[in-house]
Design an enzyme around this catalytic site. Structure first.
Site, PDB file in Angstrom:
ATOM      1  N   CYS A 119      61.544  44.245  49.851  1.00 30.78           N
ATOM      2  CA  CYS A 119      60.861  44.274  51.148  1.00 30.78           C
ATOM      3  C   CYS A 119      59.684  45.244  51.151  1.00 30.78           C
ATOM      4  CB  CYS A 119      61.848  44.625  52.248  1.00 30.78           C
ATOM      5  SG  CYS A 119      62.740  46.156  51.953  1.00 30.78           S
ATOM      6  N   HIS A 172      66.998  44.466  60.117  1.00 29.62           N
ATOM      7  CA  HIS A 172      65.561  44.255  59.946  1.00 29.62           C
ATOM      8  C   HIS A 172      65.282  42.745  60.010  1.00 29.62           C
ATOM      9  CE1 HIS A 172      61.528  45.135  59.117  1.00 29.62           C
ATOM     10  NE2 HIS A 172      61.594  45.652  57.913  1.00 29.62           N
ATOM     11  N   ASP A 225      66.044  46.895  47.475  1.00 24.01           N
ATOM     12  CA  ASP A 225      65.410  47.745  48.498  1.00 24.01           C
ATOM     13  C   ASP A 225      65.665  49.188  48.062  1.00 24.01           C
ATOM     14  OD1 ASP A 225      64.318  48.795  50.835  1.00 24.01           O
ATOM     15  OD2 ASP A 225      65.964  48.161  52.141  1.00 24.01           O
ATOM     16  N   ARG A 283      60.553  49.831  66.596  1.00 22.40           N
ATOM     17  CA  ARG A 283      61.155  50.313  65.341  1.00 22.40           C
ATOM     18  C   ARG A 283      61.896  51.599  65.668  1.00 22.40           C
ATOM     19  NH1 ARG A 283      58.937  50.589  59.215  1.00 22.40           N
ATOM     20  NH2 ARG A 283      59.506  48.414  59.480  1.00 22.40           N
ATOM     21  N   ARG A 324      55.179  38.433  56.269  1.00 28.60           N
ATOM     22  CA  ARG A 324      55.520  39.145  57.516  1.00 28.60           C
ATOM     23  C   ARG A 324      54.549  38.722  58.624  1.00 28.60           C
ATOM     24  NH1 ARG A 324      58.224  43.916  57.174  1.00 28.60           N
ATOM     25  NH2 ARG A 324      58.279  43.658  59.439  1.00 28.60           N
ATOM     26  N   GLN A 344      61.911  41.150  58.705  1.00 25.24           N
ATOM     27  CA  GLN A 344      61.804  41.122  57.246  1.00 25.24           C
ATOM     28  C   GLN A 344      62.489  39.884  56.684  1.00 25.24           C
ATOM     29  OE1 GLN A 344      60.209  43.423  55.085  1.00 25.24           O
ATOM     30  NE2 GLN A 344      60.537  41.693  53.725  1.00 25.24           N
TER      31      GLN A 344
HETATM   32  N1   CP Z   1      59.018  46.104  54.756  1.00 21.93           N
HETATM   33  C1   CP Z   1      58.637  46.870  55.800  1.00 21.93           C
HETATM   34  O1   CP Z   1      59.164  46.781  56.907  1.00 21.93           O
HETATM   35  O2   CP Z   1      57.614  47.717  55.524  1.00 21.93           O
HETATM   36  P1   CP Z   1      57.103  48.894  56.477  1.00 21.93           P
HETATM   37  O3   CP Z   1      58.235  49.875  56.611  1.00 21.93           O
HETATM   38  O4   CP Z   1      55.912  49.471  55.759  1.00 21.93           O
HETATM   39  O5   CP Z   1      56.740  48.309  57.803  1.00 21.93           O
HETATM   40  N1  NVA Z   2      65.946  49.880  54.159  1.00 23.95           N
HETATM   41  C1  NVA Z   2      64.595  50.365  54.305  1.00 23.95           C
HETATM   42  C2  NVA Z   2      63.671  49.243  54.628  1.00 23.95           C
HETATM   43  C3  NVA Z   2      62.232  49.636  54.752  1.00 23.95           C
HETATM   44  C4  NVA Z   2      61.358  48.483  55.113  1.00 23.95           C
HETATM   45  C5  NVA Z   2      64.545  51.442  55.380  1.00 23.95           C
HETATM   46  O1  NVA Z   2      65.178  51.258  56.420  1.00 23.95           O
HETATM   47  O2  NVA Z   2      63.879  52.456  55.186  1.00 23.95           O
END
Ligand code: CP
Ligand code: NVA
Length: 304
Positions: free
Chosen positions: A261, A130, A221, A103, A289, A133
């Site tokens: 998400c 992502h 989102d 990440r 997920r 997701q």
């Molecule tokens: N939706 C998602 O990726 O959640 P987190 O950021 O908590 O992993």
């Molecule tokens: N768009 C959001 C998604 C979180 C799961 C972010 O990147 O923070």
């Protein structure tokens, strides 16, 4: 050749169908109390530059359920790009683990890890994409609507990483994707143009009410993603007319599903009433997920 998931472009249509089908099977088996050790003894490193609940928990529990183990490396330990280059980091990790989920802020870090590492690298969210997701969301769409084909998914909000992965999904799958965003918050031009060039049924509009007319799924989102915290105030003003609330949902089909998400900023991009209402499938998305990423890890490591 090793199987990285830097973006959804790393999966063909057949691969996506396979992963989604395996995810559904693993979910059903788990519901019956059966866990197959398909990745017995395998080790997963979670290399995270940003916070997480769902991604971290589902990768960790998923690998454990498949018979493997997980090592979590957060931002304070590794200081990726500051203490060590991504290339050096992955050349150490690939001698220790079988697969890495990363990440990151920059998508380039995911690309560098994949390029220099000898084990599969899965994008567990970057500023640009992502993919995990959206794979889980596709499973949720299939469960809740009975099909992916022909579904009209309307994303109301920012042209962000999740929206970008939906654009890539639309390149591969016969679904319709519309993004309704404020002016100035459109998706990355190259990603949009690539989807259009690939023949995807995608559109960008600035009129959320018109966009959701007849939608099968309304997706939203946060207005400010991780890394954009300083812009949160300005974004609240810019996105004020893009809230998913009762009035907006009423304009869609009676059987529309509402997706997010998570994490959600209740009262901003979505109301409490809608997230708790009968159309919401947000907690199914979160659970999915687990199943989607288990299937993805199996695919990356064994190809079946
Ligand atoms: N939706 C998602 O990726 O959640 P987190 O950021 O908590 O992993
Ligand atoms: N768009 C959001 C998604 C979180 C799961 C972010 O990147 O923070």
């Amino acid at each position: 050749m090793k199987r990285d998931i830097r973006t959804l472009r790393d999966l063909t249509r057949a691969d996506m169908d396979h992963v989604l089908s395996l995810a559904a099977t693993l979910k059903q088996e788990r519901g019956e109390g059966r866990l197959r050790p398909l990745l017995a003894g395998k080790k997963l490193a979670l290399l995270f530059q940003k916070p997480s609940l769902r991604t971290r928990a589902t990768f960790d529990i998923g690998m454990t359920e498949l018979g493997g183990s997980t090592l979590f490396l957060g931002p304070d330990e590794v200081q990726l790009g500051t203490r060590e280059t991504p290339a050096d980091c992955v050349r150490v990790l690939d001698r220790l683990v079988d697969i890495i989920a990363a990440r990151t802020f920059a998508q380039e870090v995911v690309e560098e890890l994949a390029e220099h590492g000898s084990v599969p690298v899965i994008n567990a969210l970057s500023d640009l994409y992502h993919p995990c997701q959206v794979l889980a969301d596709l499973l949720t769409l299939k469960e809740s609507k009975g099909r992916i084909e022909g579904c009209h998914v309307v994303f109301v909000g920012d042209g962000n990483n999740v929206a970008h992965s939906w654009l890539l999904a639309a390149e591969k799958l016969p679904l319709r994707f519309t993004l309704a965003c404020p002016e100035g918050f459109e998706p990355d031009r190259e990603i949009l143009e690539s989807a259009v060039a690939a023949g995807a049924d995608v559109a960008v509009t600035h009129d959320p009410a018109a966009a959701v007319d007849g939608a099968d799924a309304i997706y939203t989102d946060v207005w400010a993603s991780m890394g954009q915290e300083a812009e949160a105030g300005d974004r609240q003003t810019a996105f004020a007319a893009f809230q998913v609330n009762r009035e907006l949902v009423a304009r869609a089909s009676d059987d529309v599903v509402v997706m997010h998400c998570l994490p959600a900023h209740r009262g901003e991009e979505i109301t409490d009433e809608v997230i708790e209402g009968p159309h919401s499938v947000v907690f199914d998305q979160a659970e999915n997920r687990l199943h989607a990423q288990k299937a993805l890890m199996v695919w990356c490591l064994s190809g079946d």
